[in-house]
Structures are given as structure tokens and as C-alpha cells.
Write a protein that holds these residues in place. Sequence first.
Motif, PDB file in Angstrom:
ATOM      1  N   ASP A 130       0.823  -1.201   0.000  1.00 27.61           N
ATOM      2  CA  ASP A 130       0.000   0.000   0.000  1.00 27.61           C
ATOM      3  C   ASP A 130       0.862   1.258   0.000  1.00 27.61           C
ATOM      4  OD1 ASP A 130      -2.498   1.378   0.088  1.00 27.61           O
ATOM      5  OD2 ASP A 130      -2.143   1.784   2.221  1.00 27.61           O
ATOM      6  N   LYS A 131       0.627   2.140  -0.989  1.00 20.55           N
ATOM      7  CA  LYS A 131       1.300   3.431  -1.130  1.00 20.55           C
ATOM      8  C   LYS A 131       2.826   3.280  -1.194  1.00 20.55           C
ATOM      9  CE  LYS A 131      -2.843   5.091  -0.867  1.00 20.55           C
ATOM     10  NZ  LYS A 131      -3.540   3.799  -0.760  1.00 20.55           N
ATOM     11  N   THR A 132       3.281   2.343  -2.016  1.00 23.57           N
ATOM     12  CA  THR A 132       4.706   2.152  -2.244  1.00 23.57           C
ATOM     13  C   THR A 132       5.045   2.466  -3.697  1.00 23.57           C
ATOM     14  OG1 THR A 132       4.411  -0.199  -2.750  1.00 23.57           O
ATOM     15  CG2 THR A 132       4.862   0.376  -0.457  1.00 23.57           C
ATOM     16  N   THR A 133       6.340   2.510  -3.993  1.00 20.50           N
ATOM     17  CA  THR A 133       6.797   2.715  -5.364  1.00 20.50           C
ATOM     18  C   THR A 133       7.822   1.659  -5.716  1.00 20.50           C
ATOM     19  OG1 THR A 133       8.556   4.229  -4.691  1.00 20.50           O
ATOM     20  CG2 THR A 133       6.429   5.209  -5.270  1.00 20.50           C
ATOM     21  N   TYR A 134       8.005   1.467  -7.019  1.00 21.04           N
ATOM     22  CA  TYR A 134       9.033   0.557  -7.533  1.00 21.04           C
ATOM     23  C   TYR A 134       9.741   1.269  -8.681  1.00 21.04           C
ATOM     24  CZ  TYR A 134      11.130  -3.399  -9.996  1.00 21.04           C
ATOM     25  OH  TYR A 134      12.011  -4.249 -10.627  1.00 21.04           O
ATOM     26  N   HIS A 135      11.023   1.609  -8.468  1.00 22.93           N
ATOM     27  CA  HIS A 135      11.801   2.346  -9.473  1.00 22.93           C
ATOM     28  C   HIS A 135      11.042   3.577  -9.975  1.00 22.93           C
ATOM     29  CE1 HIS A 135      14.418  -1.415 -10.549  1.00 22.93           C
ATOM     30  NE2 HIS A 135      14.506  -1.056  -9.280  1.00 22.93           N
ATOM     31  N   ILE A 184       7.840   4.061  -9.990  1.00 22.10           N
ATOM     32  CA  ILE A 184       6.493   3.764 -10.489  1.00 22.10           C
ATOM     33  C   ILE A 184       5.582   3.497  -9.296  1.00 22.10           C
ATOM     34  CG2 ILE A 184       5.087   2.245 -11.935  1.00 22.10           C
ATOM     35  CD1 ILE A 184       7.651   1.501 -13.435  1.00 22.10           C
ATOM     36  N   PHE A 185       4.446   4.156  -9.255  1.00 21.78           N
ATOM     37  CA  PHE A 185       3.488   3.927  -8.177  1.00 21.78           C
ATOM     38  C   PHE A 185       2.981   2.491  -8.233  1.00 21.78           C
ATOM     39  CE2 PHE A 185      -0.913   3.987  -6.531  1.00 21.78           C
ATOM     40  CZ  PHE A 185      -0.652   4.410  -5.235  1.00 21.78           C
ATOM     41  N   VAL A 186       2.981   1.833  -7.089  1.00 20.58           N
ATOM     42  CA  VAL A 186       2.504   0.454  -6.991  1.00 20.58           C
ATOM     43  C   VAL A 186       1.098   0.490  -6.398  1.00 20.58           C
ATOM     44  CG1 VAL A 186       2.907  -1.823  -5.996  1.00 20.58           C
ATOM     45  CG2 VAL A 186       4.855  -0.425  -6.727  1.00 20.58           C
ATOM     46  N   GLY A 187       0.113   0.151  -7.176  1.00 21.80           N
ATOM     47  CA  GLY A 187      -1.272   0.192  -6.724  1.00 21.80           C
ATOM     48  C   GLY A 187      -2.201   0.219  -7.916  1.00 21.80           C
ATOM     49  N   ASN A 188      -3.417   0.663  -7.721  1.00 26.60           N
ATOM     50  CA  ASN A 188      -4.422   0.688  -8.793  1.00 26.60           C
ATOM     51  C   ASN A 188      -4.645  -0.707  -9.395  1.00 26.60           C
ATOM     52  OD1 ASN A 188      -4.606   3.646  -8.778  1.00 26.60           O
ATOM     53  ND2 ASN A 188      -2.596   3.587  -9.765  1.00 26.60           N
ATOM     54  N   PHE A 189      -4.448  -1.757  -8.607  1.00 29.74           N
ATOM     55  CA  PHE A 189      -4.494  -3.107  -9.161  1.00 29.74           C
ATOM     56  C   PHE A 189      -5.915  -3.513  -9.542  1.00 29.74           C
ATOM     57  CE2 PHE A 189      -0.497  -3.965  -6.554  1.00 29.74           C
ATOM     58  CZ  PHE A 189       0.324  -3.840  -7.655  1.00 29.74           C
TER      59      PHE A 189
END
Length: 343
Positions: free
Chosen positions: A52-57, A59-64
Motif C-alpha cells: 500500500d502506497k509504495t513505489t518501484y523504481h 512507479i506507483f505500486v497500486g491501482n491493481f
Amino acid sequence: MRPRSVLATLTAGLAAATCLTAAGPAPALAGPEPDHPCSPYVSIQRFSDVLDKTTYHGIFVGNFSALAVDTDGSLAALEDRSVLFDLNPVTLRPKSAVRLADENGAELDSEGLAIERDGTRLVSSETEPSVRRYSRDGRILDRLPVPPALLVAPAGRATPNQTFEGLTLLPGGRALLAAMEGAIAGDSPGIVRFQTWQRHQDRFRLAAQYGYRTDPGLGVPEVQALPDGRLLVLERGFTAGYGNTVRLYLADPRHATDTSHVTYLTGQPGVRLVSKTLLADLVTCPSLGATAKQPQPNPLLDNIEGMTITGRDRTGRLKVVLVSDDNASPAQTTRFYYLRVRV
């Protein structure tokens, strides 16, 4: 489904935050994980808010919006802003991310995901709607035909944001099924269409179509095929000030009428809809200490959109993983749910 009221500027502000909760992925256990019954058919073992509310390089991680098991056993997670993540199936930590686009390089409203045996990705977008085949590195390989009536008006009779949400390969991998989230104009409210395609060599061609009746006020965000041809169907709705309703059904299209040549579905005699049996209303699941950022009838619930079957346990129950779409909103949570389902 992506609520259009969410401001794009939220994403940048939220991406800087990182949240790792105590309810994250369970460590290796000496024995089986505990069962917490939701109904006689469904139990929940745990949940995780680790992404929840993390990023990867960056890029926002979410909206799955969809999940699938990849050919190497990793968990593929599709977000509706056109990014496909490869997640570690144990820790959920992202291992890679691939951006997807349409033929003109524009973003998709990507909602459904299925993975073929050779690793080809099938991705539905509810913009047109469409289903495209992508290589692992995000190249478009093919685009499947869509019946004219299922196109968004004025080209067809579908309502924007209410088209292809669920996507699943049927047993054997030679047929594909996409579920419309809502009814098309002229059909009775609550009757949604399930469209199938049949593989002929390297191309998918239009095949049978079926009608499925949702519960009042609910839509279909996801479907998953079982080895015998039945389906797990997720139904979901949202009421402001109350929260989400999420129900899991076992559906059987094997004796339903092919509605591909039925112009209007109004519950008329002689048209057999897909039969369904309630497995669980997830409001009845124990909360397991979960917290909600907005009103919910059960704090465990959120905007659940994705579902995949990862295998069976020792007793033969299906191992099912769900995920919620946080819409990049501070009032929602990216949450993974680990269920056991007896069918």
C-alpha cells in the motif's frame, strides 16, 4: 473500474509514502495457516497491506485491477494505468514492471489479465473495450475482435467504465472468456454479458456469449475459470457512507443459452442465464484486525477488483488470492486477501 473523479495529482503525492503493516505476508510456518471461516465454503487465512502506497523504481505500486499466476509461478499484477508488475509470490515485492499501451502508444484502462502457457499476456481494456495479446516485454501481438453491441456508445450499446473487467482462460487454454461489468443498453439492468473466443491456430475468434444476472446494484469485476468449466465470479458494489459489498459466487455457464444472436436480454422465456450459487458475502469474514480508511461494513473490505487461483491445498480447496484497487486514493488501501474456497 477507475472512478473518473480521482485526481491524477494524487498519484505523485501518494507515491512518496511507504506502508508496511503488521498484517503483511506471513512468515514461513511450521504448519498450515489458520482458517477463519467466512461461510461454509470460504475461509480467509490472512491479508497483506505490504504494497500500500509504495513505489518501484519511481512507479506507483497500486491501482491493481487483475491478478494471474505467471508461467514461473510468480504473481502478475495488472494496474489500470497500463503497468504490469511481476511480484514475488511470497513477499509480494515487485521484481519487474512493464508498461503497456495501445497501437498508438496511448495508455489503456487495463482491467483484465490472463496468461497463456507460453507466457503471452492477454489484457482487456474497458475503454473501447478491447482485448489484446502482448509479449512479455509489452509488444502487441494481436487484437481480438469484439461484437459491435459490446462496444462503448455511440459505436455500440455499452456504457463507458462498464465493459470488459474480468478475463480468464477456460480449461485447456483454447478458449477465453471476458465479463462485462455492467449491462448494455436494451438489456435488463443487472444482466451482464460474458463473451468468449475460441482459438484457431494462433488467433482467437468470436465464440459463444452468455447472460449472467448480478445482484441488485452490483457489477462483475472479475471471473476465474475452474478445471471443470465452472467459474468463480466476483460481484462488487460501492455505496457512499456505507462502503463496499463484495460477494463470491460459483457460476456454471455449461448449460446456459448462447446469447450472441439475442439482441436484447430481458429475462425472456427460453433464454437460460448462467446459474450461480453464493459461496460467501465477504462482509461475514472476520476482520483479522484490519483497519479501513473510509466507512466499511467490515474494515477488512475495500475496492476488491482482482482475483486469481494459485492452486489447491492438501484438502483439495482452491487457494484464491484477491486484491483491491486503491485508485491512488488516501481513503483506500491496496490489500491482498488469501482465501481457501471449497467448491
